[in-house]
Write an enzyme that holds these catalytic residues in place. Sequence first.
Site, short mmCIF file in Angstrom:
data_model
loop_
_atom_site.label_atom_id
_atom_site.label_comp_id
_atom_site.label_asym_id
_atom_site.label_seq_id
_atom_site.Cartn_x
_atom_site.Cartn_y
_atom_site.Cartn_z
N HIS A 194 18.89 -10.44 -13.47
CA HIS A 194 17.57 -10.78 -14.01
C HIS A 194 17.43 -12.28 -14.25
O HIS A 194 18.36 -12.91 -14.73
CB HIS A 194 17.32 -10.04 -15.33
N ILE A 197 14.16 -8.42 -22.06
CA ILE A 197 13.28 -7.60 -22.90
C ILE A 197 12.14 -7.16 -22.00
O ILE A 197 11.77 -7.89 -21.06
CB ILE A 197 12.77 -8.41 -24.12
N CYS A 198 11.61 -5.98 -22.22
CA CYS A 198 10.51 -5.51 -21.37
C CYS A 198 9.28 -6.36 -21.65
O CYS A 198 8.59 -6.16 -22.66
CB CYS A 198 10.24 -4.03 -21.63
N SER A 224 8.63 -9.68 -11.46
CA SER A 224 9.01 -10.48 -12.62
C SER A 224 7.92 -11.50 -12.96
O SER A 224 7.61 -11.73 -14.13
CB SER A 224 10.35 -11.17 -12.36
#
Length: 174
Positions: free
Chosen positions: A67, A121-122, A84
Amino acid sequence: MEISAVNALTYEEFVELFGNVVEKSPIISAAIWSHRPFKDLTDIEAHITEFIHSLSDSGKEGLLRCHPDLAGRDLQSGTLTRESREEQSQAGMTALDSAEILLMHRLNSEYKERFGFPFIICARLNNKADIVRRLSERLKNDRAAERELAIEEVKKISSLRLHNIVLSGIQTKL
Ligand code: GUN
């Protein structure tokens, strides 16, 4: 998109469509394709979760390292994945002033220094203030707790990505 249409996808189509449901980890969609026919979206999600939970601690950390940072170098240089970029934009990460960018860089660096993987974190479920607050708070956790929390966030991100693909117009590509 009906589940029957998902079940009819070839391996290549399936990975093209769902390959980034977990950020930069197409191995997950490549692996779960063999579990067709899926009953529904919950079934697909269960296989994603099962795959992630079957990883060793270092495998889970590897997944986390796929990520990008929130408000990090990839965002500044335009090299984020589409998913993203949309998530970071929705959470206000593309509209930070220079002091906020510096703060995010400092906290992200501190976090990676401490845990060896990026803060996740979402973003779709959190705004700018939540993200800065949670990043500061989670810096106090130990590595094992933080690894598990981050994996739970990855599952939330992938669930939203999966639903977005199946319920939105993205399928018209196929
Ligand atoms: N939350 C939602 N998407 C992302 C992402 O791409 N990177 C990080 N660090 N958190 C996210």
